[in-house]
Design a protein around this motif. Structure first.
Motif, PDB file in Angstrom:
ATOM      1  N   ILE A 155       5.363  -0.402   0.971  1.00 26.32           N
ATOM      2  CA  ILE A 155       6.184   0.650   1.571  1.00 26.32           C
ATOM      3  C   ILE A 155       5.691   2.024   1.139  1.00 26.32           C
ATOM      4  CG2 ILE A 155       8.493   1.673   1.569  1.00 26.32           C
ATOM      5  CD1 ILE A 155       9.602  -1.189   1.417  1.00 26.32           C
ATOM      6  N   ALA A 156       5.345   2.171  -0.134  1.00 30.22           N
ATOM      7  CA  ALA A 156       4.826   3.455  -0.618  1.00 30.22           C
ATOM      8  C   ALA A 156       3.557   3.837   0.130  1.00 30.22           C
ATOM      9  CB  ALA A 156       4.563   3.373  -2.121  1.00 30.22           C
ATOM     10  N   PHE A 157       2.684   2.855   0.389  1.00 34.68           N
ATOM     11  CA  PHE A 157       1.451   3.147   1.127  1.00 34.68           C
ATOM     12  C   PHE A 157       1.759   3.585   2.556  1.00 34.68           C
ATOM     13  CE2 PHE A 157      -1.905   1.982   4.057  1.00 34.68           C
ATOM     14  CZ  PHE A 157      -3.036   2.501   3.450  1.00 34.68           C
ATOM     15  N   LEU A 158       2.633   2.865   3.241  1.00 37.29           N
ATOM     16  CA  LEU A 158       2.928   3.205   4.631  1.00 37.29           C
ATOM     17  C   LEU A 158       3.654   4.542   4.746  1.00 37.29           C
ATOM     18  CD1 LEU A 158       3.960  -0.285   6.076  1.00 37.29           C
ATOM     19  CD2 LEU A 158       1.789   0.926   6.360  1.00 37.29           C
ATOM     20  N   GLU A 159       4.498   4.854   3.780  1.00 33.02           N
ATOM     21  CA  GLU A 159       5.169   6.156   3.790  1.00 33.02           C
ATOM     22  C   GLU A 159       4.167   7.295   3.602  1.00 33.02           C
ATOM     23  OE1 GLU A 159       8.284   6.934   4.377  1.00 33.02           O
ATOM     24  OE2 GLU A 159       9.024   4.884   4.601  1.00 33.02           O
ATOM     25  N   ALA A 160       3.117   7.035   2.834  1.00 29.18           N
ATOM     26  CA  ALA A 160       2.110   8.069   2.576  1.00 29.18           C
ATOM     27  C   ALA A 160       1.031   8.109   3.659  1.00 29.18           C
ATOM     28  CB  ALA A 160       1.455   7.825   1.214  1.00 29.18           C
ATOM     29  N   ASN A 161       0.965   7.091   4.519  1.00 27.91           N
ATOM     30  CA  ASN A 161      -0.088   7.006   5.541  1.00 27.91           C
ATOM     31  C   ASN A 161       0.550   6.683   6.895  1.00 27.91           C
ATOM     32  OD1 ASN A 161      -2.883   6.913   3.909  1.00 27.91           O
ATOM     33  ND2 ASN A 161      -1.339   5.750   2.768  1.00 27.91           N
ATOM     34  N   PRO A 162       1.073   7.693   7.584  1.00 32.38           N
ATOM     35  CA  PRO A 162       1.849   7.456   8.809  1.00 32.38           C
ATOM     36  C   PRO A 162       1.055   6.898   9.977  1.00 32.38           C
ATOM     37  CG  PRO A 162       1.490   9.813   8.445  1.00 32.38           C
ATOM     38  CD  PRO A 162       1.044   9.120   7.205  1.00 32.38           C
ATOM     39  N   ARG A 163      -0.279   6.933   9.947  1.00 34.87           N
ATOM     40  CA  ARG A 163      -1.063   6.380  11.058  1.00 34.87           C
ATOM     41  C   ARG A 163      -1.430   4.919  10.821  1.00 34.87           C
ATOM     42  NH1 ARG A 163       0.438   7.479  15.027  1.00 34.87           N
ATOM     43  NH2 ARG A 163      -1.362   6.469  15.992  1.00 34.87           N
ATOM     44  N   HIS A 164      -1.022   4.368   9.711  1.00 40.37           N
ATOM     45  CA  HIS A 164      -1.251   2.944   9.456  1.00 40.37           C
ATOM     46  C   HIS A 164      -0.026   2.147   9.906  1.00 40.37           C
ATOM     47  CE1 HIS A 164      -4.635   4.300   7.024  1.00 40.37           C
ATOM     48  NE2 HIS A 164      -5.042   3.034   6.979  1.00 40.37           N
ATOM     49  N   ALA A 165      -0.283   1.141  10.726  1.00 38.09           N
ATOM     50  CA  ALA A 165       0.796   0.293  11.229  1.00 38.09           C
ATOM     51  C   ALA A 165       1.154  -0.804  10.245  1.00 38.09           C
ATOM     52  CB  ALA A 165       0.399  -0.336  12.559  1.00 38.09           C
ATOM     53  N   ALA A 166       0.210  -1.181   9.383  1.00 41.96           N
ATOM     54  CA  ALA A 166       0.456  -2.318   8.498  1.00 41.96           C
ATOM     55  C   ALA A 166      -0.459  -2.251   7.289  1.00 41.96           C
ATOM     56  CB  ALA A 166       0.231  -3.630   9.247  1.00 41.96           C
TER      57      ALA A 166
END
Length: 336
Positions: A107-118
């Motif tokens: 979750i921390a990664f996806l919150e920091a990288n909005p263009r990543h879907a997964a």
């Protein structure tokens, strides 16, 4: 509730306690969430064991004839997304154990990288007695889940943005008997999204204890070997077709094998025994040198041939609408 863990299973009584327990422990670290079991028609104690966990939603495939890897994964996502407020979805196999810290890191990664879907993490193969999973573990160390960075798929599960999946229509193509993670990755990347692995533990995978050649024969007999051809059928004329054409290794393997078959037929038709022997031995020698093992080289060659046969099987197989709802029964324990 913002996170759901979907567990797809078929006769996983030996592992389902560990899978559900690990999912609940990981969810506790991010403030809670939903556990969904998508069962493809288990005849063992899988359902009974899952019902002992309060709050677990259990959706069982209504028609076992529709069973496939894609159907199980789509059923898990379908059941999870029916609950309002789920922003993230993690797909877990019933023979896997989710690391308690991964959801937090994902979750921390996806919150920091909005263009990543997964995002996925490292996968550890527990059972390497079978040559199939021995090779998976070896590939992971070289170019698989042990390598962090952007990837084209998330084999063995990952954490997905629900909104990104909904943009591309569905989570898994219910027609696919294999490679559903690759097909989903291709659709997401064609829509402008990215996927990544991070250098943190994600899951332990127990896998099959069945021997490698026996497992390949089972896949041919049951139709699961048709996955590569089904991926091609699913992509034809769709926005992600170029992604599949460029990046689907199984397509390259099949073309190479078809050329090998043709060369053997030509040598046989011309009565060139020496040439035929050379053609037969060439891939054995090449793969043995590449894998640094005769045993593994021969197994790789057989695998490539199974992929090529499966490509033809899948290309000829009829398709159902990929986005049609999967019919299921709710077997959740009373008072869920």
């Amino acid at each position: 509730m913002t996170v759901a863990v979907g567990i797809k299973a078929l006769n996983e009584a030996a592992h389902i306690d560990a899978a559900i327990g690990s999912a609940r422990a990981a969810l506790d670290r991010v403030g809670g969430g939903l556990v969904v079991l998508a069962d493809s028609g288990s005849s063992d104690e899988t359902i009974k064991l899952a019902q002992a966990y309060p709050g677990t939603r259990i959706a069982q495939l209504a028609d076992p004839a529709e069973r496939s890897c894609g159907t199980g994964a789509q059923l898990a996502f379908q059941a999870a997304s029916e609950t309002p407020g789920v922003d993230y979805f993690y797909l877990l196999d019933g023979d896997m154990v989710l690391d308690s810290s991964f959801l937090e890191a994902g979750i921390a990664f996806l919150e920091a990288n909005p263009r990543h879907a997964a995002v996925g993490g490292r996968v550890r193969e527990v059972n390497t007695d079978s040559i199939e999973f021995e090779l998976r573990a070896r590939n992971d160390r070289v170019k698989g889940s042990a390598v962090a960075g952007d990837v084209d798929r998330l084999d063995c599960g990952g954490l997905y943005r629900v909104a990104a999946v909904q943009r591309v229509g569905h989570f898994a193509d219910r027609n696919l008997h294999a490679f559903e993670e690759y097909e989903l990755g291709a659709r997401l990347r064609a829509d402008g999204w990215r996927l990544a692995r991070i250098d943190v533990p994600a899951v332990e995978h127990h896998g099959h204890a069945t021997g490698g050649y026996q497992l390949m024969w089972r896949r041919l007999r049951t139709g699961y070997a048709g996955g590569p051809g089904e991926v091609i059928r699913a992509a034809w004329g769709r926005p992600h077709w170029s992604q599949v054409l460029r990046g689907f290794a199984q397509l390259r393997y099949s073309v190479i094998v078809y050329g090998w078959w043709l060369a053997m037929l030509v040598a046989l038709a011309m009565g060139q025994g020496i040439a035929l022997l050379a053609v037969v031995l060439l891939p054995v020698v090449f793969l043995t040198m590449r894998r640094r093992s005769l045993r593994v080289g021969i197994y790789s060659l057989v695998t490539w041939n199974v992929i090529a046969i499966g490509m033809l099987q899948g290309l000829m197989r009829a398709r159902r609408p990929a986005d049609a709802p999967v019919r299921a029964r709710d077997l959740s324990a009373p008072g869920r």
